[in-house]
Each structure stands twice: as structure tokens, then as C-alpha cells.
Design a protein around this motif. Structure first.
Motif: not given
Length: 295
Positions: A214-218, A227-231
């Protein structure tokens, strides 16, 4: 062995295989990208196919076609090279986006659709794609949907002086690939893929993984984060890496080790960040440093 040195790359490749992911190898020619793919296939007694991507390559050249059999008067399916177990997509960025898209369904859903027929791919199935980051003339950038389907992006790099000397000794008499014996079978790989999911990951560590994603998105320099696929991919790959290392549980180091190869290629930087020559790897490293590691 056909690969000299590069133990970390081999470890990451096995982790991607055992977690059901695909690999994008981005490096200059002559580094050993094809040798790595062939060695993996031969070591696991898996079927290997190589697809040389060129601007005139068509989607049907990858997935296969229905052709008219004059002997029995019926249309029959002729499978393409993607219907294999270990697929090398060589210089994937030299094909048009239309042709690149022929891999999307195969990589995400383990199947290909040709006309009205859906063909399931054999297990295990892994795509190792290569691209040259230097020579970009006549290439087509991979779309985000394609890039996101690669679990890891790896770079082999040049060998050390000692490894390069060892390579000459190993290849002096004959190509080691010709005498490479399988160390496992395709069924063994499928069984290991099931065992990987049993490697324990503590809920606190799982939350740490989600926070990193999530920190990569912020991040202020990021236009589009992981993405969630990356998670899910990083989660499974960390389990596989822990299992390869003989651990019964995932540690923070497993996640930190895989974070850059699993996330950097998925991070799209803002134009101003690119002008400042920021790299995707540096952003992921900043994200890791900013997150408190659970003890």
C-alpha cells in the motif's frame, strides 16, 4: 551445472516457479538468459519451448491454429508453442502489442482460447520472458497488464572474474546442457507448489507485507503502485523462498529480499520523478526503509 554463479537468481527463479509465477529477465545479450530457461526445463524434466518474438509474429503463432485436415475432412487443432511447461518468450518487446496480448490469458488463467475452443495448459507452467533494456529501436513497450503478470523481474548481470573463468572450464569440452540430468519431475514441482502454501506466515508479518504494498501506491513520486495481484504474488513467493531455504515460516528478510524484484517493475513513476532520474528500485527501497519491521 550449466549456470556458473548467480545463486541468487537461481533461487529467485525456483521461488517463482514453486509459487506459480512468471519471470521477466531484463538484461543485455549474451548473459545466459536462454541457458537459464533451458537448464530449468531440463533439470525438472519439463517440456521446453522457445518463442522468438519479432514484429511480424502473429497471436496464432503463439496459441496455435485450427487447420483443415484433407485426409479426414475435419478441422483439427495444432497447438502453439505456448502450450508447454517452460516457455521462453525471447525479446518479448519486439512483438506488437496485439501479439504480446496472446500471452495474457495463458499467464493469468493457465489456458488459451482459440476460436471457440479453450485448451488447458500443462502443469507446471512458467513463462520466462527476456528483453534488452539498451537496444530499444524497433521495440514496443510492454503494457501494464502484461508487466503485472510477471511475478519477478530479474537481472543476471555480468559474472565475476572467477565465475567467467569457471564458465570457460565448464564449456571447454562440451555444452553442459547436453549432459544435464533431471533432478526432479514435473509432478514433483506440482507437489512442491502445494506444499509451499503450507509454509506459515504470521498475521503480523502478513500485515507488514500489505503495508509495504500500500505504501507504493501512496509514495509521492508514484503514479501507479503495486496491484493486489502483486500482494498475492509476493505473499506466495515469500512462502516459496522460505521453503527453499529450509524454513517452516516466513521471516521479514524473505519479504524484504523479494520486494524489489517483485514490486519495482510494477511501479509507474510520475513524469517529474522520471525527469529527476528517480528509479523504480529506489522508490521500493524508500518504502522498505519507511516501514517498521515486525520483530
Amino acid at each position: 551445472m550449466a549456470i556458473v554463479g548467480k545463486d541468487d537468481v537461481i533461487e529467485y527463479t525456483l521461488a517463482a516457479l514453486f509459487s506459480g509465477g512468471h519471470i521477466l529477465i531484463e538484461d543485455v545479450p549474451g548473459i545466459g538468459k536462454t541457458t537459464l530457461a533451458r537448464s530449468l526445463a531440463y533439470s525438472l524434466d519439463c517440456e521446453f519451448r522457445r518463442i522468438q518474438f519479432t514484429p511480424d509474429l502473429m497471436p496464432s503463432d503463439i496459441t496455435g491454429i485450427h487447420y483443415y485436415n484433407q485426409h479426414n475432412g475435419e478441422f483439427e487443432f495444432r497447438p502453439g508453442p505456448v502450450i508447454s511447461q517452460v516457455v521462453l518468450a525471447d525479446e518479448i518487446n519486439r512483438a506488437t502489442p496485439r501479439t504480446q496480448s496472446a500471452l495474457l490469458e495463458a499467464m493469468a488463467e493457465r489456458q488459451v482460447t482459440v476460436d471457440q475452443d479453450t485448451v488447458l495448459l500443462p502443469a507446471p507452467f512458467i513463462v520466462l520472458a527476456t528483453q534488452n533494456p539498451i537496444e530499444l529501436e524497433g521495440t514496443f513497450p510492454l503494457p501494464e497488464a502484461q508487466i503485472d503478470r510477471f511475478l519477478l523481474r530479474l537481472r543476471l548481470g555480468y559474472p565475476s572474474e572467477g565465475d567467467e573463468n569457471a564458465m570457460l572450464e565448464r564449456f571447454e569440452d562440451a555444452d553442459p546442457l547436453t549432459s544435464l540430468q533431471p533432478a526432479a519431475t514435473a509432478d514433483d514441482v506440482v507437489r512442491i507448489q502445494g506444499l509451499v502454501r503450507q509454509v506459515y506466515i504470521d498475521p503480523v508479518l502478513r500485515n507488514y507485507l500489505v503495508q509495504v504494498i500500500r505504501a507504493t501506491r501512496e509514495h509521492p513520486d508514484v503514479e501507479l503502485g503495486a496491484s493486489p495481484r502483486a500482494t498475492l504474488g509476493l505473499y506466495r513467493c515469500a512462502q516459496a523462498l522460505a521453503g527453499i531455504r529450509g524454513q517452516q515460516y516466513v521471516t521479514p528478510d524473505d519479504i524484504k529480499t523479494l520486494a524489489t524484484p517483485a514490486l519495482a517493475h510494477r511501479v509507474i513513476l510520475k513524469s517529474m520523478a522520471r525527469l529527476r532520474e528517480r528509479s523504480q528500485e529506489s522508490v521500493v527501497n524508500e518504502v522498505l526503509e519507511a516501514q517498521s519491521v515486525p520483530i
